[in-house]
Scaffold this active site. Sequence first.
Site, mmCIF file in Angstrom:
data_model
loop_
_atom_site.group_PDB
_atom_site.id
_atom_site.type_symbol
_atom_site.label_atom_id
_atom_site.label_comp_id
_atom_site.label_asym_id
_atom_site.label_seq_id
_atom_site.Cartn_x
_atom_site.Cartn_y
_atom_site.Cartn_z
ATOM 1 N N SER A 67 26.085 7.296 -19.594
ATOM 2 C CA SER A 67 26.144 5.878 -19.768
ATOM 3 C C SER A 67 27.433 5.232 -20.068
ATOM 4 O O SER A 67 28.256 5.998 -20.817
ATOM 5 C CB SER A 67 24.826 5.543 -20.854
ATOM 6 O OG SER A 67 24.936 4.180 -21.460
ATOM 7 N N TYR B 196 20.350 6.990 -29.171
ATOM 8 C CA TYR B 196 20.391 7.202 -27.636
ATOM 9 C C TYR B 196 21.955 7.189 -27.316
ATOM 10 O O TYR B 196 22.258 8.007 -26.427
ATOM 11 C CB TYR B 196 19.872 5.815 -27.164
ATOM 12 C CG TYR B 196 20.088 5.676 -25.450
ATOM 13 C CD1 TYR B 196 19.538 6.502 -24.631
ATOM 14 C CD2 TYR B 196 21.021 4.906 -25.033
ATOM 15 C CE1 TYR B 196 19.678 6.453 -23.187
ATOM 16 C CE2 TYR B 196 21.336 4.564 -23.852
ATOM 17 C CZ TYR B 196 20.693 5.581 -22.715
ATOM 18 O OH TYR B 196 20.779 5.515 -21.444
HETATM 19 N N1 LIG Z 1 18.697 1.248 -16.973
HETATM 20 C C1 LIG Z 1 19.911 1.308 -17.652
HETATM 21 O O1 LIG Z 1 20.326 0.140 -18.207
HETATM 22 C C2 LIG Z 1 20.453 2.391 -17.851
HETATM 23 C C3 LIG Z 1 21.962 2.415 -18.593
HETATM 24 C C4 LIG Z 1 22.820 3.668 -18.769
HETATM 25 C C5 LIG Z 1 22.139 4.904 -18.309
HETATM 26 N N2 LIG Z 1 21.086 4.773 -18.101
HETATM 27 C C6 LIG Z 1 20.237 6.388 -17.838
HETATM 28 O O2 LIG Z 1 19.812 6.422 -16.540
HETATM 29 C C7 LIG Z 1 18.746 7.413 -16.287
HETATM 30 C C8 LIG Z 1 17.762 6.829 -15.557
HETATM 31 O O3 LIG Z 1 17.069 5.918 -16.238
HETATM 32 P P1 LIG Z 1 16.676 4.619 -15.538
HETATM 33 O O4 LIG Z 1 17.205 3.333 -15.890
HETATM 34 O O5 LIG Z 1 16.361 4.606 -14.162
HETATM 35 O O6 LIG Z 1 15.195 4.252 -16.224
HETATM 36 P P2 LIG Z 1 13.449 4.539 -15.768
HETATM 37 O O7 LIG Z 1 13.108 3.721 -14.876
HETATM 38 O O8 LIG Z 1 12.907 4.292 -17.210
HETATM 39 O O9 LIG Z 1 13.337 5.963 -15.508
HETATM 40 C C9 LIG Z 1 13.545 7.029 -16.319
HETATM 41 C C10 LIG Z 1 12.898 8.189 -15.528
HETATM 42 O O10 LIG Z 1 12.889 9.369 -16.599
HETATM 43 C C11 LIG Z 1 11.784 9.954 -16.515
HETATM 44 N N3 LIG Z 1 11.353 10.411 -17.981
HETATM 45 C C12 LIG Z 1 11.245 9.698 -19.182
HETATM 46 N N4 LIG Z 1 10.804 10.345 -20.105
HETATM 47 C C13 LIG Z 1 10.713 11.564 -19.558
HETATM 48 C C14 LIG Z 1 9.977 12.734 -19.948
HETATM 49 N N5 LIG Z 1 9.730 12.796 -21.349
HETATM 50 N N6 LIG Z 1 9.877 13.883 -19.246
HETATM 51 C C15 LIG Z 1 10.389 13.828 -17.739
HETATM 52 N N7 LIG Z 1 10.912 12.886 -17.403
HETATM 53 C C16 LIG Z 1 10.929 11.643 -18.064
HETATM 54 C C17 LIG Z 1 10.741 8.786 -16.104
HETATM 55 O O11 LIG Z 1 9.434 9.230 -15.496
HETATM 56 P P3 LIG Z 1 8.180 9.612 -15.994
HETATM 57 O O12 LIG Z 1 7.847 8.630 -17.183
HETATM 58 O O13 LIG Z 1 7.210 9.632 -15.044
HETATM 59 O O14 LIG Z 1 8.183 10.914 -16.954
HETATM 60 C C18 LIG Z 1 11.515 8.110 -15.090
HETATM 61 O O15 LIG Z 1 11.441 8.618 -13.803
HETATM 62 C C19 LIG Z 1 18.568 7.532 -17.728
HETATM 63 O O16 LIG Z 1 19.323 8.830 -18.170
HETATM 64 C C20 LIG Z 1 19.145 6.678 -18.543
HETATM 65 O O17 LIG Z 1 19.465 7.052 -20.019
HETATM 66 C C21 LIG Z 1 20.049 3.742 -17.800
#
Ligand SMILES: NC(=O)c1ccc[n+]([C@@H]2O[C@H](COP(=O)([O-])OP(=O)(O)OC[C@H]3O[C@@H](n4cnc5c(N)ncnc54)[C@H](OP(=O)(O)O)[C@@H]3O)[C@@H](O)[C@H]2O)c1
Length: 269
Positions: free
Chosen positions: A143, A156
Amino acid sequence: MGVQNKETALITGASSGIGYELSKLFAEHRYNLVLVARNIKRLSELSKELIENFGICVKIIQKDLSLTCSAEEIFYEVESSNIQIDILVNNAGTGANGLFHEIDYKKDIEMINLNIASLTILTKLFSKKMVKRKKGKILNVASTGSYQPGPYIAVYYATKAYVLSFSEAITNELKSYGISVTTLCPGATKTEFSKRAGKADLKIAMDAKTVAMAAYDGLMRNKRLVIPGWRNKLAVSISKLFPGNVSAKAVREIQQQLTEQAMKEKRLG
Ligand SMILES: NC(=O)c1ccc[n+]([C@@H]2O[C@H](COP(=O)([O-])OP(=O)(O)OC[C@H]3O[C@@H](n4cnc5c(N)ncnc54)[C@H](OP(=O)(O)O)[C@@H]3O)[C@@H](O)[C@H]2O)c1
């Protein structure tokens, strides 16, 4: 799974957001897929769509990666299915907004298990196989928060600092074995992340597809680091100029505001 027509990528967190978009991109490029998340309904729907549209092989694995046994179970399930993982994408991750002392420590530990422990175990197990073949690619999702302390989202940001440091270290180690490691550092992205973390989305958040495209492109070009979007690149450059306490002040202002906004929206229904 049927006959493999190309290489296979394993993507964690494929059920929504960046992981969902990455899954579609890999499928478009005719990679076979192993998709991991907890929401089996979403994984099944996505898998059906990708098989129909692209004729690829897809295996879905329902696992909760906040349990540290899950990573090893995934590895053995993949091994026993005789699937070779050519590309590992450690994307699953979650956050929790609020004051550190007010957040249940169990939530912190689940986050640390998911964002750090499972990512590390999956990387270890699959990179060992890649080292033997002298070939492979790894994409770890960190991130822009990896670059500074994050009051109001402290654990986080700390987990993502680990992901960046760990990934850059093994980029150096694994290079001589023909393996590339790419670290993706997205900034605010419109996904389910904010809602799950308990904050509102930033208005300038990027869309998940654009972030996934930048990640895919960087991974294929063996880039060490991908920071999608000019705003995020600028934010990272600026954060490097200031001591931690100054960055922390700026981060707190934003994160506290987004947390309070989410609480207000919840109250208003
Ligand atoms: N969105 C942002 O602003 C942002 C910014 C910087 C970095 N990121 C990073 O990007 C990555 C993807 O996040 P996203 O933004 O796409 O968010 P998201 O839409 O919430 O997706 C998160 C994914 O992780 C899975 N997940 C969550 N908890 C889990 C668990 N305990 N076991 C297995 N799978 C799990 C969820 O699936 P299930 O709920 O089906 O398990 C979902 O597929 C993450 O690492 C996040 O930290 C996001």
